[in-house]
Design a protein around this motif. Structure first.
Motif, PDB file in Angstrom:
ATOM      1  N   ASN A  15      -9.126   8.122  -0.981  1.00 11.70           N
ATOM      2  CA  ASN A  15      -9.555   9.312  -0.232  1.00 11.70           C
ATOM      3  C   ASN A  15      -9.007   9.311   1.183  1.00 11.70           C
ATOM      4  OD1 ASN A  15     -12.013   8.356  -2.110  1.00 11.70           O
ATOM      5  ND2 ASN A  15     -11.929  10.585  -2.109  1.00 11.70           N
ATOM      6  N   TRP A  16      -9.120   8.173   1.849  1.00  9.56           N
ATOM      7  CA  TRP A  16      -8.720   8.123   3.251  1.00  9.56           C
ATOM      8  C   TRP A  16      -7.216   8.216   3.440  1.00  9.56           C
ATOM      9  CZ3 TRP A  16     -11.746   9.198   7.114  1.00  9.56           C
ATOM     10  CH2 TRP A  16     -13.124   9.031   6.961  1.00  9.56           C
ATOM     11  N   SER A  17      -6.439   7.802   2.459  1.00  9.25           N
ATOM     12  CA  SER A  17      -4.989   7.949   2.591  1.00  9.25           C
ATOM     13  C   SER A  17      -4.611   9.425   2.696  1.00  9.25           C
ATOM     14  CB  SER A  17      -4.267   7.296   1.412  1.00  9.25           C
ATOM     15  OG  SER A  17      -4.546   7.952   0.193  1.00  9.25           O
ATOM     16  N   ILE A  18      -5.347  10.288   1.996  1.00  8.70           N
ATOM     17  CA  ILE A  18      -5.084  11.726   2.060  1.00  8.70           C
ATOM     18  C   ILE A  18      -5.741  12.345   3.280  1.00  8.70           C
ATOM     19  CG2 ILE A  18      -5.430  13.934   0.876  1.00  8.70           C
ATOM     20  CD1 ILE A  18      -5.159  12.493  -1.762  1.00  8.70           C
ATOM     21  N   ILE A  19      -6.986  11.975   3.533  1.00  7.72           N
ATOM     22  CA  ILE A  19      -7.677  12.518   4.705  1.00  7.72           C
ATOM     23  C   ILE A  19      -6.904  12.205   5.981  1.00  7.72           C
ATOM     24  CG2 ILE A  19      -9.770  12.342   6.124  1.00  7.72           C
ATOM     25  CD1 ILE A  19     -11.315  11.754   3.520  1.00  7.72           C
ATOM     26  N   ASN A  20      -6.312  11.026   6.043  1.00  6.06           N
ATOM     27  CA  ASN A  20      -5.545  10.620   7.220  1.00  6.06           C
ATOM     28  C   ASN A  20      -4.163  11.265   7.297  1.00  6.06           C
ATOM     29  OD1 ASN A  20      -7.650   8.943   7.937  1.00  6.06           O
ATOM     30  ND2 ASN A  20      -6.691   7.071   7.178  1.00  6.06           N
ATOM     31  N   GLY A  21      -3.773  11.961   6.236  1.00  6.56           N
ATOM     32  CA  GLY A  21      -2.473  12.623   6.243  1.00  6.56           C
ATOM     33  C   GLY A  21      -1.302  11.707   5.960  1.00  6.56           C
ATOM     34  N   ASP A  22      -1.543  10.571   5.310  1.00  4.83           N
ATOM     35  CA  ASP A  22      -0.458   9.637   4.992  1.00  4.83           C
ATOM     36  C   ASP A  22       0.501  10.250   3.971  1.00  4.83           C
ATOM     37  OD1 ASP A  22      -1.705   7.846   6.650  1.00  4.83           O
ATOM     38  OD2 ASP A  22      -2.651   6.716   5.028  1.00  4.83           O
ATOM     39  N   GLU A  23       1.750   9.872   4.077  1.00  2.00           N
ATOM     40  CA  GLU A  23       2.760  10.347   3.135  1.00  2.00           C
ATOM     41  C   GLU A  23       2.955   9.390   1.971  1.00  2.00           C
ATOM     42  OE1 GLU A  23       6.321  11.101   5.312  1.00  2.00           O
ATOM     43  OE2 GLU A  23       5.483  12.837   6.386  1.00  2.00           O
ATOM     44  N   ALA A  24       2.438   8.181   2.089  1.00  2.00           N
ATOM     45  CA  ALA A  24       2.574   7.193   1.019  1.00  2.00           C
ATOM     46  C   ALA A  24       1.385   6.248   1.030  1.00  2.00           C
ATOM     47  CB  ALA A  24       3.873   6.405   1.172  1.00  2.00           C
ATOM     48  N   THR A  25       1.105   5.703  -0.128  1.00  2.00           N
ATOM     49  CA  THR A  25       0.104   4.644  -0.270  1.00  2.00           C
ATOM     50  C   THR A  25       0.623   3.726  -1.360  1.00  2.00           C
ATOM     51  OG1 THR A  25      -2.241   4.152  -0.590  1.00  2.00           O
ATOM     52  CG2 THR A  25      -1.325   5.973  -1.875  1.00  2.00           C
ATOM     53  N   GLY A  26      -0.255   3.088  -2.113  1.00  2.00           N
ATOM     54  CA  GLY A  26       0.237   2.236  -3.181  1.00  2.00           C
ATOM     55  C   GLY A  26      -0.815   1.305  -3.719  1.00  2.00           C
ATOM     56  N   ILE A  27      -0.351   0.270  -4.390  1.00  2.00           N
ATOM     57  CA  ILE A  27      -1.202  -0.752  -4.989  1.00  2.00           C
ATOM     58  C   ILE A  27      -0.804  -2.108  -4.424  1.00  2.00           C
ATOM     59  CG2 ILE A  27      -1.709  -2.026  -7.111  1.00  2.00           C
ATOM     60  CD1 ILE A  27      -3.178   0.590  -7.081  1.00  2.00           C
ATOM     61  N   THR A  28      -1.812  -2.915  -4.110  1.00  2.00           N
ATOM     62  CA  THR A  28      -1.579  -4.305  -3.714  1.00  2.00           C
ATOM     63  C   THR A  28      -2.472  -5.208  -4.551  1.00  2.00           C
ATOM     64  OG1 THR A  28      -1.200  -3.616  -1.413  1.00  2.00           O
ATOM     65  CG2 THR A  28      -1.552  -5.955  -1.814  1.00  2.00           C
ATOM     66  N   THR A  29      -1.890  -6.239  -5.139  1.00  2.00           N
ATOM     67  CA  THR A  29      -2.715  -7.280  -5.743  1.00  2.00           C
ATOM     68  C   THR A  29      -2.803  -8.437  -4.752  1.00  2.00           C
ATOM     69  OG1 THR A  29      -0.769  -8.179  -6.888  1.00  2.00           O
ATOM     70  CG2 THR A  29      -2.218  -6.710  -8.139  1.00  2.00           C
ATOM     71  N   MET A  30      -3.953  -9.077  -4.722  1.00  2.00           N
ATOM     72  CA  MET A  30      -4.156 -10.148  -3.737  1.00  2.00           C
ATOM     73  C   MET A  30      -5.132 -11.179  -4.267  1.00  2.00           C
ATOM     74  SD  MET A  30      -6.797  -8.475  -1.009  1.00  2.00           S
ATOM     75  CE  MET A  30      -8.313  -7.715  -1.621  1.00  2.00           C
ATOM     76  N   TYR A  31      -5.009 -12.395  -3.740  1.00  2.00           N
ATOM     77  CA  TYR A  31      -6.026 -13.405  -3.972  1.00  2.00           C
ATOM     78  C   TYR A  31      -7.248 -13.050  -3.135  1.00  2.00           C
ATOM     79  CZ  TYR A  31      -3.031 -16.680  -6.479  1.00  2.00           C
ATOM     80  OH  TYR A  31      -2.234 -17.285  -7.421  1.00  2.00           O
ATOM     81  N   MET A  32      -8.408 -13.097  -3.734  1.00  2.00           N
ATOM     82  CA  MET A  32      -9.623 -12.752  -3.018  1.00  2.00           C
ATOM     83  C   MET A  32     -10.128 -13.928  -2.204  1.00  2.00           C
ATOM     84  SD  MET A  32     -11.568 -10.557  -6.002  1.00  2.00           S
ATOM     85  CE  MET A  32     -12.900 -10.026  -4.924  1.00  2.00           C
TER      86      MET A  32
END
Length: 255
Positions: A121-138
């Motif tokens: 939601n915030w990627s769009i609300i903030n007006g970002d042109e790109a986002t994505g997926i990140t996998t990470m160790y927790m």
């Protein structure tokens, strides 16, 4: 590799299905408890539970994942890895330390940007042109662990949060499979996050959809797209609230 999969909403289903179709040993699926839903307020199973039962997988729904009883259950079944995709409860260090290959999270942003509960939601609300997926160790922090794999997704000018959610859920499954393949082949690379570049995506509340008509056109347009379908953008006229599910800027060239 014995996998415990933790997830609850629709977003996590493609990841679970990808692991199942690949033939991984999913020894247990953990989801949030059933919740009341709809006008009848009847208990409904979360999407991950429904999908897991269709696959014939064992499902557990602890009220509190940190309870001694459930920690013992996880310890006893000896998972090699725990996969977490939009589960909805925070894992304790005691749980994080159980699997030999650690706990892997599929997060819907390009970390360290948009840590938190509502990155889509915030990627769009903030007006970002790109986002994505990140996998990470927790680790014990909020989306602060070492990154493993990332994939960028462009955000269309007209894309709303529901559409981006659906796209990222598929991409998330693809990146998850790559992450596991890399771990098993011994070629995974851990990359520390630059915490100074971190931004946050707090959970949405109903009042966040309220439009301030003093904002410029693009900010209002992004809010409408970013809050669809929930909580939904809204405003008041003659003391009556009305919802705005979609809009079209008059001067689209200015976006």
């Amino acid at each position: 590799m014995r996998i415990v999969f933790m997830g609850t909403p629709d977003f996590a289903v493609p990841s679970l299905k990808a692991l199942y179709d690949k033939g991984y040993d999913i020894c247990s699926v953990v989801a949030q408890p059933d919740r009341p839903k709809g006008r009848g307020n009847k208990l409904a199973a979360p999407p991950v539970k429904a999908a897991a039962l269709e696959m014939g997988l064992e499902v557990h729904q602890p009220q509190k994942i940190k309870s001694p009883e459930f920690v013992k259950f996880l310890t006893d079944i000896k998972p090699d890895i725990i996969i977490v995709v939009a589960f909805g409860q925070i894992l304790s260090k005691e749980i994080l330390d159980i699997p030999a290959f650690g706990c892997i999270n599929v997060h819907a942003s390009l970390l360290p940007k948009l840590r938190g509960a509502a990155p889509i939601n915030w990627s769009i609300i903030n007006g970002d042109e790109a986002t994505g997926i990140t996998t990470m160790y927790m680790d014990i922090g909020l989306d602060t662990g070492d990154m493993l794999a990332r994939k960028e997704v462009r955000i269309g000018k007209d894309t709303n949060a529901k559409e981006l959610h659906d796209e990222l859920s598929i991409v998330g499954a693809e990146v998850l499979l790559k992450t596991i393949d890399d771990i098993l082949s011994g070629c995974s690379i851990r990359t520390k996050q630059n915490h100074e570049e971190a931004t946050y995506a707090p959970i949405l509340t109903k009042d966040m959809g309220k439009i301030d008509w003093s904002w410029d056109c693009k900010k209002i347009y992004d809010l409408i797209r970013g809050t669809y379908p929930w909580p939904g953008a809204f405003s008041y006229y003659d003391d009556k609230m009305f919802k705005i599910y979609a809009s079209k800027p008059v001067d689209a060239e200015r976006l």
